[in-house]
Design a protein around this motif. Structure first.
Motif, PDB file in Angstrom:
ATOM      1  N   UNK A   3       0.831  -1.202   0.000  1.00 18.77           N
ATOM      2  CA  UNK A   3       0.000   0.000   0.000  1.00 18.77           C
ATOM      3  C   UNK A   3       0.866   1.253   0.000  1.00 18.77           C
ATOM      4  N   UNK A   4       1.947   1.228   0.763  1.00 16.10           N
ATOM      5  CA  UNK A   4       2.833   2.386   0.829  1.00 16.10           C
ATOM      6  C   UNK A   4       3.568   2.613  -0.493  1.00 16.10           C
ATOM      7  N   UNK A   5       3.734   1.545  -1.268  1.00 17.48           N
ATOM      8  CA  UNK A   5       4.489   1.653  -2.519  1.00 17.48           C
ATOM      9  C   UNK A   5       3.620   2.015  -3.717  1.00 17.48           C
ATOM     10  N   UNK A   6       2.288   2.099  -3.517  1.00 21.97           N
ATOM     11  CA  UNK A   6       1.421   2.415  -4.651  1.00 21.97           C
ATOM     12  C   UNK A   6       1.729   3.815  -5.178  1.00 21.97           C
ATOM     13  N   UNK A   7       1.975   3.949  -6.482  1.00 22.71           N
ATOM     14  CA  UNK A   7       2.363   5.262  -7.034  1.00 22.71           C
ATOM     15  C   UNK A   7       1.156   6.168  -7.238  1.00 22.71           C
ATOM     16  N   UNK A   8       1.407   7.452  -7.341  1.00 24.68           N
ATOM     17  CA  UNK A   8       0.375   8.413  -7.686  1.00 24.68           C
ATOM     18  C   UNK A   8       0.196   8.413  -9.202  1.00 24.68           C
ATOM     19  N   UNK A   9      -1.021   8.684  -9.638  1.00 26.94           N
ATOM     20  CA  UNK A   9      -1.336   8.601 -11.064  1.00 26.94           C
ATOM     21  C   UNK A   9      -0.486   9.559 -11.895  1.00 26.94           C
ATOM     22  N   UNK A  10      -0.305  10.785 -11.396  1.00 24.27           N
ATOM     23  CA  UNK A  10       0.426  11.781 -12.184  1.00 24.27           C
ATOM     24  C   UNK A  10       1.931  11.523 -12.215  1.00 24.27           C
ATOM     25  N   UNK A  11       2.394  10.510 -11.488  1.00 20.54           N
ATOM     26  CA  UNK A  11       3.825  10.175 -11.516  1.00 20.54           C
ATOM     27  C   UNK A  11       4.127   9.057 -12.517  1.00 20.54           C
ATOM     28  N   UNK A  12       3.103   8.496 -13.141  1.00 25.38           N
ATOM     29  CA  UNK A  12       3.285   7.323 -13.984  1.00 25.38           C
ATOM     30  C   UNK A  12       3.568   7.686 -15.438  1.00 25.38           C
ATOM     31  N   UNK A  13       4.341   6.850 -16.086  1.00 24.43           N
ATOM     32  CA  UNK A  13       4.592   6.931 -17.521  1.00 24.43           C
ATOM     33  C   UNK A  13       4.868   5.513 -18.010  1.00 24.43           C
ATOM     34  N   UNK A  14       4.725   5.239 -19.310  1.00 26.14           N
ATOM     35  CA  UNK A  14       4.987   3.885 -19.807  1.00 26.14           C
ATOM     36  C   UNK A  14       6.385   3.400 -19.414  1.00 26.14           C
ATOM     37  N   UNK A  15       6.442   2.170 -18.892  1.00 25.95           N
ATOM     38  CA  UNK A  15       7.712   1.607 -18.472  1.00 25.95           C
ATOM     39  C   UNK A  15       8.002   1.777 -16.996  1.00 25.95           C
ATOM     40  N   UNK A  16       7.187   2.553 -16.256  1.00 27.08           N
ATOM     41  CA  UNK A  16       7.399   2.722 -14.818  1.00 27.08           C
ATOM     42  C   UNK A  16       7.276   1.360 -14.117  1.00 27.08           C
ATOM     43  N   UNK A  17       8.256   0.957 -13.297  1.00 26.56           N
ATOM     44  CA  UNK A  17       8.182  -0.344 -12.619  1.00 26.56           C
ATOM     45  C   UNK A  17       7.270  -0.293 -11.392  1.00 26.56           C
ATOM     46  N   UNK A  18       6.695  -1.446 -11.063  1.00 28.53           N
ATOM     47  CA  UNK A  18       5.832  -1.565  -9.896  1.00 28.53           C
ATOM     48  C   UNK A  18       6.001  -2.973  -9.331  1.00 28.53           C
ATOM     49  N   UNK A  77       6.468  -5.620 -12.225  1.00 34.12           N
ATOM     50  CA  UNK A  77       5.597  -5.252 -13.338  1.00 34.12           C
ATOM     51  C   UNK A  77       6.074  -3.933 -13.948  1.00 34.12           C
ATOM     52  N   UNK A  78       5.745  -3.733 -15.237  1.00 31.44           N
ATOM     53  CA  UNK A  78       6.057  -2.481 -15.923  1.00 31.44           C
ATOM     54  C   UNK A  78       4.771  -1.858 -16.443  1.00 31.44           C
ATOM     55  N   UNK A  79       4.649  -0.537 -16.301  1.00 36.01           N
ATOM     56  CA  UNK A  79       3.457   0.164 -16.785  1.00 36.01           C
ATOM     57  C   UNK A  79       3.356   0.014 -18.299  1.00 36.01           C
ATOM     58  N   UNK A  80       2.221  -0.501 -18.765  1.00 36.11           N
ATOM     59  CA  UNK A  80       2.025  -0.731 -20.194  1.00 36.11           C
ATOM     60  C   UNK A  80       1.042   0.232 -20.820  1.00 36.11           C
ATOM     61  N   UNK A  86       9.785  -3.494 -29.155  1.00 34.97           N
ATOM     62  CA  UNK A  86       9.117  -2.750 -28.079  1.00 34.97           C
ATOM     63  C   UNK A  86       8.826  -1.350 -28.600  1.00 34.97           C
ATOM     64  N   UNK A  87       7.545  -0.968 -28.599  1.00 28.68           N
ATOM     65  CA  UNK A  87       7.144   0.342 -29.121  1.00 28.68           C
ATOM     66  C   UNK A  87       6.493   1.159 -28.007  1.00 28.68           C
ATOM     67  N   UNK A  88       6.959   2.355 -27.841  1.00 27.83           N
ATOM     68  CA  UNK A  88       6.496   3.191 -26.732  1.00 27.83           C
ATOM     69  C   UNK A  88       6.017   4.535 -27.243  1.00 27.83           C
ATOM     70  N   UNK A  89       4.788   4.897 -26.860  1.00 23.60           N
ATOM     71  CA  UNK A  89       4.240   6.222 -27.141  1.00 23.60           C
ATOM     72  C   UNK A  89       4.087   6.951 -25.811  1.00 23.60           C
ATOM     73  N   UNK A  90       3.395   8.067 -25.814  1.00 26.29           N
ATOM     74  CA  UNK A  90       3.276   8.859 -24.594  1.00 26.29           C
ATOM     75  C   UNK A  90       2.449   8.184 -23.519  1.00 26.29           C
ATOM     76  N   UNK A  91       1.591   7.195 -23.907  1.00 28.29           N
ATOM     77  CA  UNK A  91       0.744   6.582 -22.894  1.00 28.29           C
ATOM     78  C   UNK A  91       0.660   5.062 -22.959  1.00 28.29           C
ATOM     79  N   UNK A  92       1.480   4.411 -23.781  1.00 29.50           N
ATOM     80  CA  UNK A  92       1.425   2.956 -23.786  1.00 29.50           C
ATOM     81  C   UNK A  92       2.687   2.332 -24.362  1.00 29.50           C
TER      82      UNK A  92
END
Length: 515
Positions: free
Chosen positions: A118-133, A140-143, A400-406
């Motif tokens: 719970x303490x490690x859950x990131x804030x939404x505005x801090x996320x970008x594609x590839x962010x680890x969790x 896991x990686x943000x997809x 691996x293809x990365x755009x601004x949100x995926x």
């Protein structure tokens, strides 16, 4: 089960799930919030638009060891497309979601994180594609990171949804595993998202009963899925065709305006523009057979590196039962490309590990769309850019293809000119001289992707590279004296050298046959 009647129209209403807090009246579309033994009318919910999904309310299935029933759904639209989330009630009293995005499915259920998670859950505005969790011992990686609006709903739902309700969701991937962080109620939860975990699935593996067949879909939609719907371009009036239920975004071939056909009334999502007419190896509407199924070219794009040095063509193909695949034409070479539902593993050295093979990074570059025509299952337009990394193993590639949100992963394998010519019934492609582009990209480059989209390119035959030569040199050096004895030792050395080259010869023979 809780039964009542709609306070607006009097129609009977049932809450079959104990977890459901609201329902949409099937008669008058009123949204009804449950309060104990009573319901409160909040407003009205827009009808879901016909998406040709085989899923429907009341359908049942099995996920792992539990059976479920689909009791409700919401449709969500974001800037480049839409998807549906089906509310699934399990036989043990819990609930989950069956996500349907262009025929790609995932099942997730709610998880309660422990204190450290719970303490490690990131804030939404801090996320970008590839962010680890880190979750449950896996990295896991943000997809996919989206802000979407609810545009329709039906049946029962486990939370309150109203007009203007906004979903902020982030998907994380680990092979075929999913983690979804839902930030819709984060403001009421001290900024913490709700956590759902699950995996990508094939619909056939869920053993569903009560799905809609093509006849039922046609009855509600007025036409078959994939049937061409003719309409006039809202920008220039030119006649356009849209394969309904398959691809909802069409680029006008006359004025190059982008048209959204998902609603009853077609609307523009990009303005008309003047583009130089280009020649491509494959025309829109061309058909070919892959894996025993007939695919049709729905859309085509020309892409290039931003400096304009290299360009290549990409073709989106579709089969009603199999879905989408891509063909890429570059420097006279062809590749077939498939989007991966199951992500490959990355080693600590940055190599891609998949099915016992090690793919090594070969190139990084940017891709820009400079021409687009036809129909697509996501909103594509001139100027779209993607960051691409290619990983190669022999003649095959992971991208691996990365755009601004995926982030999207895809796999590519080469096809010979003769094979492509035979499959499309176009003998002129055998020589590889059809005009793919005015400038061709190197064999190691790839192309653009997106939601249900992919990456692609050409690759020269490399076999086992220099290793047979190196091993032959070392064997000859170590046994140099024996080579000239012309006895049994000489024969053994020769047999050893042949054995070193046998895998290379077998590989090349198999490779040429498979192409």
């Amino acid at each position: 089960m809780f039964s009542t009647s709609c306070p607006q129209c009097g129609a009977p209403l049932e809450f079959r799930s104990a977890a459901a807090v609201m329902a949409v009246c099937g008669s008058c579309r009123s949204t009804l919030l449950k309060h104990g033994e009573a319901v409160e009318r909040l407003g009205e919910m827009a009808s879901v638009f016909e998406d040709y999904s085989p899923l429907q309310l009341g359908a049942t299935g099995r996920y792992q060891t539990r059976t479920f029933t689909l009791l409700g759904r919401i449709q969500l639209r974001y800037d480049a497309g839409y998807w549906s989330e089906w509310y699934a009630s399990f036989d043990d009293g819990t609930f989950g979601w069956l996500s349907d995005a262009s025929g790609q499915y995932a099942v997730t259920t709610q998880r309660v994180p422990d204190a450290s998670e719970l303490a490690a859950l990131p804030r939404f505005d801090s996320l970008s594609p590839g962010t680890p969790f880190e979750f449950e011992g896996k990295r896991y990686l943000a997809s996919d990171i989206r802000t979407a609006q609810c545009v329709g709903g039906e049946g029962e739902l486990p939370f309150r949804v109203g007009e203007g309700w906004q979903a902020r969701v982030a998907d994380f991937r680990y092979e075929d595993r999913f983690i979804t962080l839902d930030y819709a109620d984060a403001d009421q939860q001290n900024g913490q998202p709700t956590v759902y975990s699950g995996e990508s699935v094939e619909l056939a593996d869920l053993a569903c009963q009560g799905l809609r067949d093509e006849a039922q879909i046609r009855e509600t939609a007025g036409r078959y899925r994939g049937e061409l719907k003719a309409f006039g371009c809202p920008s220039c009036g030119a006649s356009l065709d849209c394969p309904v239920g398959v691809a909802d975004y069409v680029i006008c071939g006359s004025c190059h305006a982008g048209v959204d056909c998902s609603a009853e009334q077609a609307t523009l999502f990009s303005k008309k523009r003047t583009l130089e007419t280009i020649e491509t190896a494959l025309p829109l509407g061309a058909s070919a057979t892959f894996d025993g199924a007939k695919y049709t070219v729905l859309g085509l794009m020309r892409c290039r590196t931003p400096d304009g040095e290299y360009s290549w063509d990409e073709y989106l193909l579709h089969n009603l039962d199999r879905g989408f695949l891509w063909q890429v034409h570059s420097e006279g070479r062809w590749e077939r490309v498939d989007v991966l539902n199951r992500w490959p593993m990355m080693s600590q050295r940055g190599q891609v590990l998949d099915d016992g093979k090690t793919y090594r990074e070969s190139e990084r570059y940017e891709s820009e769309v400079i021409y687009v025509a036809g129909a697509f299952n996501w909103r594509v337009q001139v100027g779209d850019r993607t960051s691409i990394t290619d990983f190669a193993w022999r003649d095959f590639k992971m991208t691996r293809e990365e755009s601004s949100n995926e982030i999207v992963w895809s796999s590519a394998k080469p096809l010979s000119n003769s094979k492509v010519a035979d499959r499309f019934g176009m003998p002129e492609l055998k020589g590889g001289a059809a005009k793919p582009s005015k400038q061709a990209k190197p064999a190691s480059k790839a192309a653009k992707a997106g939601n249900g989209k992919s990456s692609k390119s050409g690759h020269a035959t490399v076999g086992f590279g220099p290793w047979p030569w190196i091993a032959t040199f070392l064997m000859a050096f170590v046994n140099f004296g024996r080579l000239f004895e012309f006895d049994g030792s000489t024969v053994l050395v020769i047999i050893g050298i042949v054995a070193l080259w046998a895998p290379e010869w077998i590989w090349r023979a198999f490779h040429e046959e498979s192409r």
